[in-house]
Design a protein around this motif. Structure first.
Motif, PDB file in Angstrom:
ATOM      1  N   SER A  68      -8.545  -5.005  -4.970  1.00 45.91           N
ATOM      2  CA  SER A  68      -8.132  -4.137  -3.867  1.00 45.91           C
ATOM      3  C   SER A  68      -6.711  -4.450  -3.413  1.00 45.91           C
ATOM      4  O   SER A  68      -6.166  -3.787  -2.549  1.00 45.91           O
ATOM      5  CB  SER A  68      -9.102  -4.290  -2.689  1.00 45.91           C
ATOM      6  OG  SER A  68      -9.058  -5.597  -2.195  1.00 45.91           O
ATOM      7  N   ILE A  69      -6.107  -5.504  -3.986  1.00 47.68           N
ATOM      8  CA  ILE A  69      -4.720  -5.852  -3.657  1.00 47.68           C
ATOM      9  C   ILE A  69      -3.842  -5.463  -4.833  1.00 47.68           C
ATOM     10  O   ILE A  69      -4.218  -5.660  -5.987  1.00 47.68           O
ATOM     11  CB  ILE A  69      -4.579  -7.377  -3.434  1.00 47.68           C
ATOM     12  CG1 ILE A  69      -5.576  -7.866  -2.410  1.00 47.68           C
ATOM     13  CG2 ILE A  69      -3.169  -7.732  -3.024  1.00 47.68           C
ATOM     14  CD1 ILE A  69      -5.528  -9.378  -2.223  1.00 47.68           C
ATOM     15  N   VAL A 118       0.834  -1.199   0.000  1.00 43.76           N
ATOM     16  CA  VAL A 118       0.000   0.000   0.000  1.00 43.76           C
ATOM     17  C   VAL A 118       0.868   1.249   0.000  1.00 43.76           C
ATOM     18  O   VAL A 118       0.618   2.206  -0.738  1.00 43.76           O
ATOM     19  CB  VAL A 118      -0.940  -0.007   1.223  1.00 43.76           C
ATOM     20  CG1 VAL A 118      -1.727   1.276   1.292  1.00 43.76           C
ATOM     21  CG2 VAL A 118      -1.870  -1.195   1.172  1.00 43.76           C
ATOM     22  N   ASP A 167      -8.556 -10.173  -6.931  1.00 50.07           N
ATOM     23  CA  ASP A 167      -8.973  -9.097  -6.037  1.00 50.07           C
ATOM     24  C   ASP A 167      -8.324  -7.772  -6.437  1.00 50.07           C
ATOM     25  O   ASP A 167      -7.116  -7.598  -6.352  1.00 50.07           O
ATOM     26  CB  ASP A 167      -8.557  -9.468  -4.606  1.00 50.07           C
ATOM     27  CG  ASP A 167      -9.138  -8.530  -3.576  1.00 50.07           C
ATOM     28  OD1 ASP A 167      -9.583  -7.426  -3.969  1.00 50.07           O
ATOM     29  OD2 ASP A 167      -9.153  -8.886  -2.393  1.00 50.07           O
TER      30      ASP A 167
END
Lengths: 486, 308
Positions: free
Chosen positions: A479-480, A140, A477
């Protein structure tokens, strides 16, 4: 808040205003929906990366990173298994080199709770050891452009020898580990960890056995140990993601590095490779034959290490920190040693000795730090031979600096780790799941897959199917952030 | 006159209401706002993503598991804890039989000692309690399995926290152990305010323990029980369940997610996975569950108020 409510409730039961009490306790309880309000407090002050950065200093041979010698440098260290002394020593050198600069050093176990708000405000410190249970997610941080590229540090002359660049003094693989995709190097791993199968030479000697090189030998050793009332294996049952420390290099040894790379790249059917099945079967056999210490799935890492140090089990998959972490339970004549994982047989693709070794203790310089040059200079000091030796002799672990073990007395575990690395030569593998996909590695593959299999609640085939499902879900996914081996 | 009265009330309430709005209501609104963004928690940048987080939550298997576990916590824990606490406090305060020269209504022999025993866990922090039991549950050398071995049950050696079908119950048992004392004290205080002549009359009529409890104690204690119920349920949904699950079954969330509860999941998403926005979404779900729980208990528990 328990006590506050208790008072209220007692007043309430004295007869007055019970309705109010109920309302109040409901309100109190709602505050206890704990993280929500805290979280919001973090985000609210949107930061702007205003230009109050330290001005560059004068670039000289002694100061190749052009550190501003009057600017403050702030360094936050994870205060974990390695303690903080080694960093304090390095800070002293920085202070000696830049006497006019003020260094603000602090050590904490709560990296994320201390630093997350500061990232959100755009005022992070200049150097962080982002480690421990509260490690901030590197993916992130990189994805949101929060980290500085450490290439200038790596291309700077090394602290000891101006003719060498810093990058040339590091152990193989360290620079690559700090990259995600492309050239920038976001992370400088300072410690160097050897993963593998840890055991007591004394216990093996008492069985008249050598460390087994093939799985048949492994089973024979375990059978012999069992007769003497000793389990073959134990592991951190509550954190089964310690199992990969010996299982992944075994998969690499049996099937070749490509298998591990495919797994890291989240390729479809990567886990269905026959090498994976062979290794899972091998480990499952340990369970089936009763070679795993009874109760292991309910032990945490400290408890399993203690049982192992007490001689209740022969082998434990672990990393080289175990020597420091379990120092007070490992007997003096234990003969602590590490070995590369046992393979299946002679048809394995890589030789015995193939081991997992990689950087640990990740240091980062935030992009929005005021004195990025200072943070990097501090790292350059830490990567000198003297600082590296200081670290190794104090905390029994190698550093990213290649060498730096001459002239210091090595502890048994460390010595055996160095020997294992020498034996491995180029056959060092470095699976990246644990730093690329934390949740997948720890919770899904580790706890829900391997942990369940080794507790006998899944067969190897079921475990592989389940893990492949998790990997496919992670690949899909959005979001990763996804990474690939270059 | 009316006008003046309101100004008086407003004057008194302004400050607390303001503080409440600032520190309670506003963070709630903010969290709900963040649940519509893609905020990571690690950088100040984020953008609106509409209902994406909510859609993701509905498809998230672990979320449903954690919801299920949280609901079990909220229903079973108060039921067990409060029943036990009611029983204990009744026995301590009322359940005894008249002894010569003593008061008519009294507790069982040694009741003041029991009071201390029950309350003792309250002085330990929940973190210590959780650690203590994590050791006790150690299947290899922990107290519980050692006792089992000691009494000849060597073949029964459960993995406790390592067994997905036991872990959740093992954790709940610890919470019961550590909170029951608080309710014993709470209910004891409530029972103390019930006039003794009611009990005397009942005793004269020949009522036994059970009918005394169900006809007199429970009805007169109802409001306290109800608020205790709400309080316990909120604890079970929030702070306490987080602490024990996080400390004891650090796996994390137990083997195969068998103890993952909503608060733990919020924490993991926000502070491990860098998905703060998704965490607030689950937080909002938790808020809804908590409110629904409180409303339900108040609704179902409504009954005529008894005056005495």
């Amino acid at each position: 808040m328990g006590s506050t409510s208790a008072e209220n409730s007692n007043n309430g039961s004295a007869g007055v205003g019970r309705r109010d009490l109920i309302k109040r306790s409901a309100a109190l309880g709602l505050i206890s929906v704990p993280t929500m309000s805290f979280l919001s407090a973090c985000a609210s002050s949107g930061g702007d990366d205003s230009g109050d950065k330290a001005k560059a200093g004068k670039k000289t041979a002694k100061n190749p990173l052009a550190v501003n010698d009057t600017a403050q440098m702030e360094f936050v260290l994870f205060d974990g298994g390695f303690g903080k002394e080694y960093a304090e020593d390095a800070v002293k050198i920085y202070e000696t080199n830049f006497p006019k600069a003020k260094v603000k050093f602090s050590a904490t176990q709560k990296i994320q709770s201390t630093l997350q708000p500061r990232f959100n405000q755009g005022t992070p410190p200049d150097l962080i050891d982002n480690s421990g249970a509260e490690q901030m997610d590197m993916g992130v941080l990189v994805g949101k452009n929060q980290l500085a590229d450490l290439t200038p540090l790596l291309d700077a002359p090394s602290y000891d020898d101006p003719s060498k660049k810093v990058r040339d003094t590091l152990r193989p693989g360290i620079v690559e580990m700090g990259q995600f995709d492309g050239d920038p190097v976001w992370i400088m791993y300072y410690a160097y960890t050897v993963y593998g199968v840890w055991y007591s030479q004394k216990a093996l000697d008492s069985l008249d056995e050598q460390y087994p090189e093939t799985w048949d030998q492994m089973l024979a050793v375990c059978a012999k140990a069992k007769k003497k009332g000793m389990a073959g294996w134990t592991y951190a049952g509550k954190y089964p993601y310690y199992l990969p420390f010996s299982l992944y290099p075994m998969i690499g040894k049996v099937g070749g590095v490509e298998v591990l790379d495919a797994i890291d790249n989240l390729e479809p059917n990567a886990w269905k490779n026959p090498a994976v099945k062979a290794c899972f079967d091998a480990y499952y056999e340990l369970y089936k034959k009763g070679y795993v210490l009874k109760g292991t799935p309910g032990l945490d890492h400290i408890q399993s290490q203690t049982a192992w140090a007490q001689g209740k089990a022969l082998f434990i998959p672990n990393g080289s920190w175990v020597e420091n972490e379990s120092a007070n339970v490992i007997p003096k004549d234990f003969g602590l040693a590490v070995s590369a994982p046992t393979g299946i047989d002679s048809s394995d693709k890589m030789p015995f000795g193939t081991i997992w070794a990689s950087g640990g203790e990740p240091f980062i310089v935030p992009a929005k730090a005021k004195n990025t040059a200072g943070g990097m200079e501090q790292l350059r000091i830490m990567l000198s031979e003297a600082s590296s030796k200081n670290f190794t002799s104090k905390v029994k672990s190698l550093t990213a600096y290649n060498g730096g073990t001459d002239g210091i007395t090595l502890t048994p575990g460390l010595k055996s780790g160095v020997a294992a690395l020498e034996k491995a030569g180029d056959n060092v593998v470095n699976p990246r799941l644990q730093d690329w996909y934390v949740q997948l590695q720890k919770e899904q593959i580790g706890v829900a897959g391997l942990g369940e299999m080794m507790a006998g609640r899944l067969t190897p085939a079921e475990a592989i199917k389940k893990i492949q499902g998790f990997a496919d879900a992670a690949a899909k996914d959005s979001s990763i952030k996804h990474y690939k081996h270059q | 006159m009316q006008h003046g009265k309101y100004r008086f009330i407003v004057g008194f309430l302004a400050l607390p209401l303001g503080l409440y709005a600032l520190f309670v209501v506003w963070p709630f609104i903010q969290s709900i706002y963040y649940s519509f963004t893609d905020w990571t928690g690690l950088s100040p940048e984020f953008k609106m993503v509409g209902l994406d987080n909510y859609r993701r939550m509905l498809d998230d298997e672990i979320f449903w598991k954690s919801l299920q576990h949280s609901l079990i916590f909220a229903l079973v824990l108060p039921l067990v804890t409060i029943s036990l606490a009611l029983f204990f406090s009744f026995m301590i305060n009322v359940g005894g039989r008249k002894r010569r020269g003593g008061p008519v209504v009294t507790g069982v022999r040694g009741s003041s000692f029991y009071k201390i025993v029950y309350f003792f866990p309250q002085v330990l922090s929940i973190a210590i309690v959780a650690l203590l039991f994590a050791f006790a549950y150690n299947p290899d050398s922990g107290a519980i399995n050692s006792i089992l071995r000691g009494i000849g049950l060597g073949s029964v050696q459960p993995l406790w926290l390592g067994d997905p079908s036991l872990a959740l119950w093992a954790v709940m048992a610890v919470l019961v152990w550590s909170t029951v004392g608080f309710f014993v004290v709470l209910f004891s205080a409530g029972m103390a305010s019930i006039p003794a002549d009611l009990y005397e009359a009942a005793l004269l009529d020949g009522a036994g323990r059970a009918s005394t409890f169900f006809r007199i104690t429970l009805p007169l204690l109802w409001d306290t029980v109800q608020s205790g119920w709400v309080y316990m349920g909120i604890l079970a949904l929030g702070a306490e369940s987080f602490a024990v699950v996080q400390i004891m079954t650090t796996g994390p969330g137990g083997p195969d997610y068998s103890t993952t509860v909503m608060v733990l999941y919020v924490y993991q998403k926000a502070f491990r996975d860098g998905q703060a926005a998704y965490a607030t979404t689950i937080g909002v779900a938790l808020l809804v569950v908590t409110l629904a729980f409180a409303a339900l208990v108040m609704r179902l528990g409504r009954r005529e108020r008894l005056e005495y």
